[in-house]
Design an enzyme around this catalytic site. Structure first.
Site, PDB file in Angstrom:
ATOM      1  N   HIS A   1      20.980  43.193  42.857  1.00 43.35           N
ATOM      2  CA  HIS A   1      21.360  41.755  42.848  1.00 43.35           C
ATOM      3  C   HIS A   1      22.236  41.441  41.633  1.00 43.35           C
ATOM      4  O   HIS A   1      23.308  40.833  41.747  1.00 43.35           O
ATOM      5  CB  HIS A   1      20.083  40.897  42.826  1.00 43.35           C
ATOM      6  CG  HIS A   1      20.311  39.427  42.622  1.00 43.35           C
ATOM      7  ND1 HIS A   1      20.302  38.521  43.653  1.00 43.35           N
ATOM      8  CD2 HIS A   1      20.566  38.704  41.500  1.00 43.35           C
ATOM      9  CE1 HIS A   1      20.542  37.302  43.185  1.00 43.35           C
ATOM     10  NE2 HIS A   1      20.706  37.378  41.881  1.00 43.35           N
ATOM     11  N   GLU A   2      21.790  41.857  40.447  1.00 47.11           N
ATOM     12  CA  GLU A   2      22.540  41.524  39.220  1.00 47.11           C
ATOM     13  C   GLU A   2      23.933  42.156  39.242  1.00 47.11           C
ATOM     14  O   GLU A   2      24.919  41.546  38.815  1.00 47.11           O
ATOM     15  CB  GLU A   2      21.771  41.974  37.974  1.00 47.11           C
ATOM     16  CG  GLU A   2      20.428  41.304  37.798  1.00 47.11           C
ATOM     17  CD  GLU A   2      20.495  39.774  37.821  1.00 47.11           C
ATOM     18  OE1 GLU A   2      19.529  39.128  38.287  1.00 47.11           O
ATOM     19  OE2 GLU A   2      21.526  39.221  37.376  1.00 47.11           O
TER      20      GLU A   2
ATOM     21  N   HIS B   1      26.478  40.049  40.796  1.00 48.55           N
ATOM     22  CA  HIS B   1      27.110  39.086  39.874  1.00 48.55           C
ATOM     23  C   HIS B   1      28.167  39.779  39.029  1.00 48.55           C
ATOM     24  O   HIS B   1      29.258  39.244  38.825  1.00 48.55           O
ATOM     25  CB  HIS B   1      26.042  38.499  38.926  1.00 48.55           C
ATOM     26  CG  HIS B   1      25.061  37.576  39.576  1.00 48.55           C
ATOM     27  ND1 HIS B   1      25.430  36.589  40.464  1.00 48.55           N
ATOM     28  CD2 HIS B   1      23.711  37.519  39.501  1.00 48.55           C
ATOM     29  CE1 HIS B   1      24.351  35.935  40.872  1.00 48.55           C
ATOM     30  NE2 HIS B   1      23.278  36.487  40.301  1.00 48.55           N
TER      31      HIS B   1
ATOM     32  N   HIS C   1      25.297  33.113  43.759  1.00 42.10           N
ATOM     33  CA  HIS C   1      24.094  33.107  44.582  1.00 42.10           C
ATOM     34  C   HIS C   1      24.415  32.622  45.999  1.00 42.10           C
ATOM     35  O   HIS C   1      25.200  31.710  46.166  1.00 42.10           O
ATOM     36  CB  HIS C   1      23.023  32.233  43.966  1.00 42.10           C
ATOM     37  CG  HIS C   1      22.342  32.907  42.819  1.00 42.10           C
ATOM     38  ND1 HIS C   1      21.828  32.224  41.747  1.00 42.10           N
ATOM     39  CD2 HIS C   1      22.099  34.213  42.594  1.00 42.10           C
ATOM     40  CE1 HIS C   1      21.283  33.079  40.888  1.00 42.10           C
ATOM     41  NE2 HIS C   1      21.449  34.303  41.380  1.00 42.10           N
TER      42      HIS C   1
END
Lengths: 88, 398
Positions: B116-117, B120, B126
């Site tokens: 997930h990170e 970014h 998100h």
């Protein structure tokens, strides 16, 4: 995962909504909390509820606080309005 | 999905883990972090190469509470990790107060949070799709992890689809310096700012968006025109004429261009067979001299627009155009007649262009979207990054 950051009060919710981009950053400072008007507060909650897929009530109800208490990523959900051009 | 607005200009990225978690073996962490990066390589040409030291694109740290970036961690639970978008450096930080685990329902799964990170770090914000990896909430350990379609669309909108070319991961790019972020620029020649009416717009199978005008084409970034454009259409798509009427890319990955009574089909930049062919042959029931064409995100069918009418074309049906067509464009509430272009953009929205303005269409409400500033909006400001041009068509908004 244990939750060291449960949200169960309005002040905690204010800080949460400010941290993740639903309220202006100033709300993170408890000394200035409560300075924004009711309309801003309700729309911030509605935006969070809409983004999280909850019923959009505009109220800090139990379900909303429960979701705010989940472990999550620290990046803001709303990434600034300056790049609204990218939302064309 | 949502994009932050920046991305890396290179696809071979490097990373290093400068601070390891205290409770896991380094070799295990190395393997899980590599696996987390690999999630984003599956559907793109992105590669991630670990370096022991020196400058890298993405630096990874496991730290606790205040750790120097002004965004302190909060102990176990609450915020698990955070990362910076490419324009801000791309680094990823993990709260080492968490009980990071590997392949276990106990604690917090390192692989899922790391993947997930790194989304970014690559430029994704998100997503409001709860099934997406890029949704902000930790959903607990998922033993059978699979990247959601929403995440695939997001990463491909920034870095294009996988082209199956072989890119050895152990080769360091010629320069491992961090690419400097350059702010959007107005196009080299700003004729498109003076007259932003387009012939057509379309998104390629690689996720790039183009605007055609006369004999030139512009490649678009998320908020302006990419450097080095416009370029000649004849150079970009050999064999394709100027002044194209309409274009769209179908789910077979091929792009179709229409002009007058004829059409061309391209696979990427290469003509895909012997063209031009007659529209009446390849698209029975569709008129010539079209205004616009698109594949509508609402149902994946092809829509053609001309004057005040539109046609729906379904290649899988016989006949491909039902007898009930054409229908009035006014069915698309708020959309004007005599369009110049129609586009399903990489953010999933449908857009219509006419003259120097554009309309964003809300598929679910089947009406032109309502937003601030309202639609129509000036194309020059929002799509071509033109300066000193109004951002709104609202009266007095200059």
């Amino acid at each position: 995962a244990a939750n060291s950051a449960p949200v169960s009060t309005t002040t905690q919710a204010e800080i949460y909504l400010s941290q993740f981009g639903y309220l202006p950053a100033s709300a993170r400072n408890p000394a200035s909390s409560g300075l924004h008007d009711q309309k801003t507060w309700v729309s911030a909650i509605q935006e969070f509820q809409s983004f999280a897929g909850l019923n959009i009530t505009g109220e800090l109800d139990e379900e909303t606080m429960k979701l705010m208490s989940l472990p999550r990523c620290g990046v803001r959900d709303r990434v600034g309005t300056a790049d609204s051009r990218s939302k064309r | 999905y949502a994009l932050q607005g920046s991305r890396w200009r290179v696809k071979n990225l490097t990373y290093k883990i400068s601070k390891y978690p205290k409770r896991l073996k380094r070799s295990d962490v190395d393997a899980e972090i590599a696996r987390a990066f690999a999630v984003w390589s599956e559907d793109t040409d992105l590669t991630f190469t670990r370096k022991a030291a020196g400058p890298v694109h993405i630096e990874i740290k496991f730290v606790e509470s205040e750790h120097g970036d002004g965004d302190a961690f909060d102990g176990q639970g609450g915020t698990l990790a955070h990362a910076f978008f490419p324009v801000f450096g791309g680094d990823a930080h993990f709260d080492d107060a968490e009980l990071w685990t590997i392949g276990s329902p106990r604690g917090t799964n390192l692989f899922q949070v790391a993947a997930h990170e790194f989304g970014h770090s690559l430029g994704l914000s998100h997503s409001d799709q709860s099934s997406a990896l890029m949704a902000p909430f930790y959903r607990g350990f998922d033993p059978v992890f699979r990247l959601d379609e929403d995440d695939k669309a997001a990463i491909q909108s920034l870095y294009g689809r996988k082209t199956n070319q072989y890119t050895p991961t152990n080769v360091y790019p010629p320069s491992t310096q961090r690419p400097a972020f350059t702010p959007p620029k107005t196009p080299l020649d700003d004729t498109i700012c003076k007259d932003s009416k387009v012939d057509t717009m379309f998104t390629s199978a690689q996720g790039d968006t183009y605007a055609f005008k006369g004999d030139k084409y512009y490649k678009l970034t998320t908020d302006s025109v990419e450097e080095g454009y416009p370029q000649l259409i004849s150079k970009g798509w050999p064999g394709l004429p100027s002044n194209i009427d309409a274009a769209f890319t179908y789910k077979n990955g091929k792009t179709y261009f229409f002009k007058g009574t004829q059409y061309w089909r391209y696979q990427g930049r290469q003509m895909d067979g012997v063209y031009p062919k007659e529209i009446s042959e390849g698209f029975t029931g569709i008129p010539d001299h079209l205004d616009a064409a698109m594949v509508w995100g609402g149902n994946g069918k092809i829509y053609f627009f001309k004057g005040s009418k539109f046609w729906r074309f379904d290649p899988a049906k016989r006949p491909p155009v039902k007898a009930s067509y054409p229908k009035p464009i006014s069915n698309w509430e708020g959309v004007p007649n005599n369009l110049d272009a129609a586009l399903k953009y990489t953010n999933g929205y449908t857009y219509f262009f006419k003259g120097d303005k554009y309309y964003r269409f809300h598929d679910a409400r089947f009406a032109v979207d309502s937003a601030v500033p309202p639609f129509p909006r000036p194309t020059a400001h929002w799509w071509f990054g033109c300066k000193n041009t109004p951002s709104s068509t609202a009266v007095g908004d200059h």
